[in-house]
Scaffold this motif. Structure first.
Motif, short mmCIF file in Angstrom:
data_model
loop_
_atom_site.label_atom_id
_atom_site.label_comp_id
_atom_site.label_asym_id
_atom_site.label_seq_id
_atom_site.Cartn_x
_atom_site.Cartn_y
_atom_site.Cartn_z
N GLY A 145 15.22 30.73 55.81
CA GLY A 145 14.17 31.33 56.74
C GLY A 145 14.95 31.07 58.30
O GLY A 145 14.26 30.89 59.18
N GLY A 146 16.43 31.28 57.97
CA GLY A 146 17.15 30.96 59.36
C GLY A 146 17.26 29.58 59.69
O GLY A 146 17.85 29.26 60.92
N ARG A 147 16.73 28.54 59.09
CA ARG A 147 16.68 27.42 59.65
C ARG A 147 17.66 26.45 58.73
O ARG A 147 17.76 26.61 57.32
N LEU A 148 18.51 25.66 59.47
CA LEU A 148 19.33 24.65 58.72
C LEU A 148 18.84 23.63 57.73
O LEU A 148 18.04 22.83 58.56
N VAL A 149 18.74 23.58 56.56
CA VAL A 149 18.19 22.60 55.91
C VAL A 149 18.87 21.71 54.94
O VAL A 149 18.43 20.65 54.55
N ALA A 150 20.28 21.96 55.07
CA ALA A 150 21.22 21.00 54.39
C ALA A 150 22.66 21.11 54.91
O ALA A 150 22.70 22.40 55.40
N MET A 151 23.26 20.20 54.86
CA MET A 151 24.68 20.22 55.26
C MET A 151 25.59 19.23 54.53
O MET A 151 25.05 18.13 54.32
N ALA A 152 26.80 19.25 54.66
CA ALA A 152 27.95 18.30 54.37
C ALA A 152 29.00 18.41 55.11
O ALA A 152 29.39 20.01 55.41
N THR A 169 19.93 16.37 53.64
CA THR A 169 18.94 17.64 53.07
C THR A 169 17.64 17.03 53.86
O THR A 169 17.20 16.10 53.90
N HIS A 170 17.16 18.39 54.49
CA HIS A 170 15.81 18.20 55.07
C HIS A 170 14.68 17.79 54.20
O HIS A 170 14.64 18.17 52.88
N PRO A 171 13.78 16.75 54.50
CA PRO A 171 12.76 16.34 53.28
C PRO A 171 12.01 17.21 52.70
O PRO A 171 11.67 17.13 51.53
N ASP A 172 11.96 18.37 53.24
CA ASP A 172 10.96 19.34 52.68
C ASP A 172 11.90 20.34 51.78
O ASP A 172 11.32 21.10 51.13
N GLY A 177 19.15 20.63 44.47
CA GLY A 177 20.44 20.60 44.22
C GLY A 177 21.65 20.99 45.40
O GLY A 177 22.77 21.23 45.25
N TYR A 178 20.95 21.04 46.78
CA TYR A 178 21.87 21.50 47.63
C TYR A 178 22.92 20.47 48.02
O TYR A 178 24.18 20.83 48.54
N ALA A 179 22.53 19.06 47.94
CA ALA A 179 23.56 18.24 48.13
C ALA A 179 24.79 18.18 47.44
O ALA A 179 25.87 18.37 47.77
N ARG A 180 24.60 18.31 46.13
CA ARG A 180 25.60 18.39 45.08
C ARG A 180 26.35 19.84 45.44
O ARG A 180 27.65 19.76 45.32
N ALA A 181 25.80 20.88 45.65
CA ALA A 181 26.42 22.10 45.82
C ALA A 181 27.40 22.25 47.05
O ALA A 181 28.57 22.65 46.98
N LEU A 182 26.84 21.62 47.91
CA LEU A 182 27.70 21.39 49.39
C LEU A 182 28.93 20.66 49.14
O LEU A 182 30.00 21.02 49.63
N MET A 183 28.67 19.43 48.40
CA MET A 183 29.76 18.60 48.48
C MET A 183 30.87 19.21 47.38
O MET A 183 32.02 19.17 47.53
N GLU A 184 30.48 19.88 46.39
CA GLU A 184 31.26 20.65 45.53
C GLU A 184 32.19 21.58 46.44
O GLU A 184 33.36 21.93 46.18
N ALA A 185 31.55 22.42 47.27
CA ALA A 185 31.99 23.37 48.06
C ALA A 185 33.12 22.90 49.00
O ALA A 185 34.10 23.40 49.37
N ILE A 186 33.01 21.55 49.30
CA ILE A 186 33.94 20.83 50.38
C ILE A 186 35.09 20.25 49.17
O ILE A 186 36.20 20.37 49.70
N ILE A 187 34.65 19.66 48.32
CA ILE A 187 35.68 18.91 47.41
C ILE A 187 36.56 19.97 46.73
O ILE A 187 37.91 19.66 46.69
#
Length: 230
Positions: A145-152, A169-172, A177-187
């Motif tokens: 929805g245009g809002r940043l909800v997870a990052m790494a 990741t934002h509590p809501d 699975g955002y954390a793992r997906a973003l970590m994989e994108a970096i690694i």
């Protein structure tokens, strides 16, 4: 159990090696001691344990706020500074990636996203994060929805290794699975170019099973120390 390594490597002194190497453009100080610019991060390191180097590092402790070190050694006193906190920090490394995350569309993050990144990190407290921490590089995120909800992103970069950090990741929006997906994108791209990756966590971090499942293994027991002015 995590055991310290016997042979010294740049991973034993990640702050020193990142500031005297790939993050030199973000450093303040001189060959005796370096620290990140205060708006980027709070970490610093002395060149060695000599009185001259420790005094130079002490001079980089701000009048307001703190300076922190990460070393594979006990905390050292700094002249004119006090140790506000000293804690065990476990270091893990990965030279392979076990993929298992869901497919998530991620976006690169930079200067235009800095305010949102700082807001998300302030809310979720993944570790020290400052208005310009994004300059350390490699940040990716998930927007809904245009809002940043997870990052790494990346933090320290020593010869042969890049640290994965600020995973949050934002509590809501947790449990998707955002954390793992973003970590994989970096690694993944870093492993493909022949680098290893590493991370730091406190012993009570509930994400350790996730890190292990991705291919991280314990490497060393580190010490994180926070100094303030006496």
């Amino acid at each position: 159990m995590t055991e310290p390594t016997s042979a010294p490597t740049p991973l034993d002194r990640p702050v020193w090696h990142t500031l005297s190497g790939r993050h030199a453009a973000l450093a303040l100080g001189d060959a005796r001691a370096w620290r990140f610019r205060p708006e980027v991060n709070m970490f610093g390191a002395a060149a060695d344990a000599s009185p001259e180097a420790l005094a130079a590092l002490a001079a980089l402790v701000p009048a307001q706020g703190a300076l922190a070190t990460i070393e594979n050694a006990p905390a050292r006193p700094l002249p004119g500074a006090v140790i506000e906190e000293e804690r065990r920090l476990d270091q893990m490394v990965a030279t392979r990636l076990n993929r298992g995350g869901r497919a998530v569309e991620s976006v690169a993050l930079g200067a235009d996203d800095a305010a949102e990144m700082f807001e998300l990190a302030t809310l979720t407290a993944p570790g020290p994060f400052f208005p310009n921490t994004y300059l350390q590089g490699g940040y990716v995120g998930v927007r809904r929805g245009g809002r940043l909800v997870a990052m790494a992103g990346e933090r320290m970069k020593v010869p042969g290794f890049t640290e994965v950090s600020a995973v949050c990741t934002h509590p809501d929006h947790r449990g998707r699975g955002y954390a793992r997906a973003l970590m994989e994108a970096i690694i993944a791209p870093r492993l493909e170019r022949g680098e290893g990756v590493f991370l730091h966590h406190y012993p009570d971090n509930l994400a350790v099973p996730l890190y292990r499942s991705m291919g991280f293994v314990p490497r060393a027991i580190m010490t994180v120390t926070r100094y303030t002015r006496a």
